[in-house]
Design a protein around this motif. Structure first.
Motif, PDB file in Angstrom:
ATOM      1  N   LEU A 191      52.187  43.593  38.495  1.00 38.43           N
ATOM      2  CA  LEU A 191      50.780  43.787  38.155  1.00 38.43           C
ATOM      3  C   LEU A 191      49.892  43.878  39.386  1.00 38.43           C
ATOM      4  CD1 LEU A 191      50.117  41.477  35.058  1.00 38.43           C
ATOM      5  CD2 LEU A 191      49.847  43.958  35.182  1.00 38.43           C
ATOM      6  N   ILE A 192      50.254  43.136  40.427  1.00 38.90           N
ATOM      7  CA  ILE A 192      49.368  43.100  41.586  1.00 38.90           C
ATOM      8  C   ILE A 192      49.265  44.465  42.255  1.00 38.90           C
ATOM      9  CG2 ILE A 192      50.999  42.455  43.417  1.00 38.90           C
ATOM     10  CD1 ILE A 192      47.506  40.950  42.782  1.00 38.90           C
ATOM     11  N   SER A 193      50.326  45.294  42.147  1.00 36.41           N
ATOM     12  CA  SER A 193      50.256  46.630  42.747  1.00 36.41           C
ATOM     13  C   SER A 193      49.208  47.486  42.047  1.00 36.41           C
ATOM     14  CB  SER A 193      51.632  47.305  42.696  1.00 36.41           C
ATOM     15  OG  SER A 193      52.029  47.558  41.367  1.00 36.41           O
ATOM     16  N   PHE A 194      49.081  47.342  40.718  1.00 32.64           N
ATOM     17  CA  PHE A 194      48.065  48.094  39.976  1.00 32.64           C
ATOM     18  C   PHE A 194      46.679  47.496  40.195  1.00 32.64           C
ATOM     19  CE2 PHE A 194      52.102  48.629  37.809  1.00 32.64           C
ATOM     20  CZ  PHE A 194      52.169  50.004  37.631  1.00 32.64           C
ATOM     21  N   ILE A 195      46.609  46.174  40.257  1.00 30.86           N
ATOM     22  CA  ILE A 195      45.321  45.510  40.441  1.00 30.86           C
ATOM     23  C   ILE A 195      44.747  45.815  41.829  1.00 30.86           C
ATOM     24  CG2 ILE A 195      44.249  43.234  40.689  1.00 30.86           C
ATOM     25  CD1 ILE A 195      46.123  42.312  38.380  1.00 30.86           C
ATOM     26  N   ILE A 196      45.618  45.871  42.841  1.00 34.41           N
ATOM     27  CA  ILE A 196      45.151  46.218  44.189  1.00 34.41           C
ATOM     28  C   ILE A 196      44.494  47.593  44.180  1.00 34.41           C
ATOM     29  CG2 ILE A 196      45.959  46.918  46.478  1.00 34.41           C
ATOM     30  CD1 ILE A 196      47.947  44.612  46.353  1.00 34.41           C
ATOM     31  N   ALA A 197      45.144  48.554  43.515  1.00 35.56           N
ATOM     32  CA  ALA A 197      44.590  49.908  43.475  1.00 35.56           C
ATOM     33  C   ALA A 197      43.224  49.920  42.789  1.00 35.56           C
ATOM     34  CB  ALA A 197      45.558  50.849  42.755  1.00 35.56           C
ATOM     35  N   ALA A 198      43.080  49.131  41.705  1.00 34.50           N
ATOM     36  CA  ALA A 198      41.805  49.080  40.992  1.00 34.50           C
ATOM     37  C   ALA A 198      40.731  48.359  41.802  1.00 34.50           C
ATOM     38  CB  ALA A 198      42.000  48.390  39.645  1.00 34.50           C
ATOM     39  N   VAL A 238      49.634  29.126  35.553  1.00 35.30           N
ATOM     40  CA  VAL A 238      48.272  28.595  35.592  1.00 35.30           C
ATOM     41  C   VAL A 238      47.447  29.310  36.666  1.00 35.30           C
ATOM     42  CG1 VAL A 238      46.893  26.556  36.134  1.00 35.30           C
ATOM     43  CG2 VAL A 238      48.893  26.346  34.641  1.00 35.30           C
ATOM     44  N   ALA A 239      48.029  29.504  37.844  1.00 37.87           N
ATOM     45  CA  ALA A 239      47.286  30.139  38.937  1.00 37.87           C
ATOM     46  C   ALA A 239      46.977  31.605  38.640  1.00 37.87           C
ATOM     47  CB  ALA A 239      48.070  30.016  40.240  1.00 37.87           C
ATOM     48  N   THR A 240      47.897  32.299  37.964  1.00 35.93           N
ATOM     49  CA  THR A 240      47.638  33.692  37.605  1.00 35.93           C
ATOM     50  C   THR A 240      46.508  33.787  36.592  1.00 35.93           C
ATOM     51  OG1 THR A 240      49.935  34.336  38.025  1.00 35.93           O
ATOM     52  CG2 THR A 240      48.636  35.795  36.625  1.00 35.93           C
ATOM     53  N   GLY A 241      46.535  32.900  35.581  1.00 40.25           N
ATOM     54  CA  GLY A 241      45.451  32.896  34.609  1.00 40.25           C
ATOM     55  C   GLY A 241      44.106  32.616  35.256  1.00 40.25           C
ATOM     56  N   ALA A 242      44.090  31.692  36.210  1.00 39.91           N
ATOM     57  CA  ALA A 242      42.840  31.367  36.910  1.00 39.91           C
ATOM     58  C   ALA A 242      42.337  32.548  37.738  1.00 39.91           C
ATOM     59  CB  ALA A 242      43.047  30.151  37.806  1.00 39.91           C
ATOM     60  N   SER A 243      43.237  33.416  38.180  1.00 37.81           N
ATOM     61  CA  SER A 243      42.843  34.583  38.984  1.00 37.81           C
ATOM     62  C   SER A 243      41.928  35.527  38.204  1.00 37.81           C
ATOM     63  CB  SER A 243      44.084  35.343  39.457  1.00 37.81           C
ATOM     64  OG  SER A 243      44.920  34.528  40.266  1.00 37.81           O
ATOM     65  N   ALA A 244      42.014  35.474  36.868  1.00 40.33           N
ATOM     66  CA  ALA A 244      41.168  36.343  36.047  1.00 40.33           C
ATOM     67  C   ALA A 244      39.694  35.992  36.174  1.00 40.33           C
ATOM     68  CB  ALA A 244      41.597  36.252  34.585  1.00 40.33           C
ATOM     69  N   LEU A 245      39.386  34.804  36.690  1.00 42.94           N
ATOM     70  CA  LEU A 245      38.003  34.324  36.745  1.00 42.94           C
ATOM     71  C   LEU A 245      37.355  34.478  38.110  1.00 42.94           C
ATOM     72  CD1 LEU A 245      38.570  31.002  34.724  1.00 42.94           C
ATOM     73  CD2 LEU A 245      37.850  33.245  33.838  1.00 42.94           C
ATOM     74  N   VAL A 246      38.095  34.966  39.105  1.00 42.50           N
ATOM     75  CA  VAL A 246      37.555  34.998  40.471  1.00 42.50           C
ATOM     76  C   VAL A 246      36.438  36.026  40.594  1.00 42.50           C
ATOM     77  CG1 VAL A 246      39.745  34.241  41.466  1.00 42.50           C
ATOM     78  CG2 VAL A 246      39.257  36.684  41.297  1.00 42.50           C
ATOM     79  N   GLY A 247      35.558  35.752  41.562  1.00 38.27           N
ATOM     80  CA  GLY A 247      34.449  36.672  41.786  1.00 38.27           C
ATOM     81  C   GLY A 247      34.465  37.326  43.144  1.00 38.27           C
ATOM     82  N   GLY A 248      35.454  37.006  43.964  1.00 38.57           N
ATOM     83  CA  GLY A 248      35.512  37.592  45.301  1.00 38.57           C
ATOM     84  C   GLY A 248      36.900  37.514  45.900  1.00 38.57           C
ATOM     85  N   ALA A 294      44.447  41.770  32.726  1.00 37.65           N
ATOM     86  CA  ALA A 294      45.840  41.817  33.203  1.00 37.65           C
ATOM     87  C   ALA A 294      46.253  40.462  33.765  1.00 37.65           C
ATOM     88  CB  ALA A 294      45.993  42.907  34.265  1.00 37.65           C
ATOM     89  N   PHE A 295      45.392  39.844  34.552  1.00 39.33           N
ATOM     90  CA  PHE A 295      45.684  38.506  35.069  1.00 39.33           C
ATOM     91  C   PHE A 295      45.797  37.487  33.934  1.00 39.33           C
ATOM     92  CE2 PHE A 295      43.931  39.320  39.576  1.00 39.33           C
ATOM     93  CZ  PHE A 295      45.200  39.250  40.130  1.00 39.33           C
ATOM     94  N   ALA A 296      44.938  37.615  32.924  1.00 40.77           N
ATOM     95  CA  ALA A 296      44.986  36.679  31.805  1.00 40.77           C
ATOM     96  C   ALA A 296      46.339  36.741  31.100  1.00 40.77           C
ATOM     97  CB  ALA A 296      43.859  36.976  30.821  1.00 40.77           C
ATOM     98  N   LEU A 297      46.885  37.924  30.948  1.00 43.16           N
ATOM     99  CA  LEU A 297      48.210  38.066  30.345  1.00 43.16           C
ATOM    100  C   LEU A 297      49.276  37.403  31.211  1.00 43.16           C
ATOM    101  CD1 LEU A 297      48.006  41.773  29.117  1.00 43.16           C
ATOM    102  CD2 LEU A 297      48.125  39.729  27.685  1.00 43.16           C
TER     103      LEU A 297
END
Length: 444
Positions: free
Chosen positions: A43-50, A102-112, A183-186
């Motif tokens: 997932l991180i490869s797609f998220i990086i592109a976005a 847990v850490a991946t789910g928390a990543s969905a909430l980051v702002g920076g 995606a992070f939430a999943l």
């Protein structure tokens, strides 16, 4: 009866079993954890592109999103193996799933970017520890005559997870500005699955017997024998828990005269394969976007390329017991080197997809063989440590690879980048020839 004698008897009984539904449950339960791991990494490869487009990230900043996770994986792999040899395979396996879920789910909430980098490092701690522990765990249940094939099937779950990541990346990430958050939430699913692992899977009987807990080990073996329709009159010997060597002593033992050549070969292999694999596959969506394909089409190409992983695993699973570990690994690594050159020089949609599928086929087949060969190189008391440290050394390469991609692309574009990856695969071919061949042999 001594703990060492108990370990031998447990091992002999495990190796004498056919593959049963109980083995299938252990393989499937571990494989699901493996697939969830792959889904997170993919997932991180797609998220990086976005995020590169949404947050206006420079290439170096984008590369740090991947490398922060791999930095955590390097530490996690080394510590995870040591902990698995000390506290057991199942316990550490469940803990790793909890940490990165847990850490991946928390990543969905980051702002920076800063907060995302910190969380990706924590995710990496769990991810890095999970893979070597899971492969060690499953290898200790598998009968010797099919052990390599079983581990390749375990590694094939990586393709399932990476394909799931590609589907999510294709359907969810571009769907809205917050698609990457969903995606992070999943990716938080592993935190829930950790509970199933903790109470639904047995501990490794080989590890239990090596620690003098033979009564528990024999109970698990009897359960497997019952599933195979066998009744054993073998007496249970609870024994006394054996003392485990200190972590520093276990790491030092990897470089004893009997093991140092094999350890050196494995560390070179893990470094080279990690560098080429993560350098290529983490950046493929972004490289395709840079070549003029829009985000959705780039993700679609990546999804098709990912599907070629499954036949790669299937062929490796057959060859690893027919040809052996060394020959299978060397063949798939050589194929990866050739495919990397072809992909780096491909032009046009058909050529990009075809050569990308070749790279995916050979590279993931090589991963299957490498994961099969690594844990069986070491005795039970060192197996988690040996597999974990090999993976940890490999993660150093996975940190460096994403950081190396932007300057290599700037210097010579995709052709130079993939020639470099091919060179690493070629070095890995040579290293594979020095591995210990364990086809059909009992685990020591």
């Amino acid at each position: 009866m001594s703990a060492s004698t108990d370990t031998v008897r447990v091992s002999e009984r495990l190796d004498a079993l056919p593959f049963t539904r109980r083995h299938g449950k252990i393989l499937g339960g571990s494989g699901l954890g493996w697939a969830l791991d792959a889904m997170d990494v993919g997932l991180i490869s797609f998220i990086i592109a976005a995020l590169a487009a949404q947050w206006k990230l420079e290439p170096a900043q984008a590369s740090w999103i991947a490398s922060a996770g791999f930095a955590g994986m390097a530490i996690g792999a080394s510590l995870g193996g040591l902990l698995a040899d000390r506290f057991g395979r199942r316990q550490v396996f469940a803990l790793t799933l909890l940490v990165y879920g847990v850490a991946t789910g928390a990543s969905a909430l980051v702002g920076g970017l800063a907060a995302l980098l910190v969380l990706r490092f924590v995710v990496g701690l769990g991810l890095g520890a999970e893979l070597p522990v899971a492969s060690t765990y499953v290898s200790e249940f598998a009968p010797a005559r099919i052990r390599g094939r079983v581990i390749v099937f375990l590694e094939a779950f990586w393709a399932v997870g990476w394909t799931a990541a590609a589907v999510i990346g294709y359907l969810v990430v571009p769907s809205s500005a917050d698609g990457w958050r969903w995606a992070f939430a999943l990716g938080a699913i592993p935190a829930v699955y950790a509970l199933i692992v903790r109470w639904g899977l047995p501990e490794s009987p080989r590890w239990l017997a090596s620690r003098g807990r033979n009564g528990e080990a024999v109970a698990i073996v009897r359960d497997l024998e019952a599933a195979a329709g066998r009744v054993s009159l073998e007496p249970s010997n609870d024994g006394v828990s054996a003392s485990a060597p200190a972590p520093r002593a276990r790491v030092g033992a990897l470089w004893s005269p009997a093991l140092r050549a094999h350890t050196a070969s494995l560390w070179v292999l893990w470094f080279c394969v990690n560098f080429s694999y993560y350098g290529a596959f983490i950046w493929i969506p972004t490289i395709l976007v840079a070549q003029g394909y829009d985000l959705v089409r780039s993700f679609g190409f990546t999804l098709i390329i990912t599907l070629a992983q499954l036949p790669g695993y299937a062929v490796a699973a057959w060859l690893i017991e027919a040809w052996g570990r060394r020959a299978t690994l060397a063949t798939f690594l050589a194929g990866s080197a050739i495919a990397a050159v072809l992909f780096g020089t491909a032009s046009g949609e058909v050529a990009v997809i075809a050569t990308g599928m070749l790279l995916s086929f050979f590279n993931l087949g090589a991963w299957g063989a490498l994961y099969a060969a690594t844990p069986e190189t070491y005795p039970t008391s060192l197996r988690g440590t040996g597999a974990g440290w090999a993976a940890g050394v490999g993660r150093i390469a996975s940190i460096l690879a994403p950081l190396s991609v932007p300057p290599l692309l700037a210097a010579g574009g995709a052709p130079l980048l993939f020639i470099v990856f091919a060179a690493f695969f070629a070095v890995a071919v040579v290293a594979s020839l020095f591995l210990r061949e364990q086809r059909g042999r009992a685990l020591s």
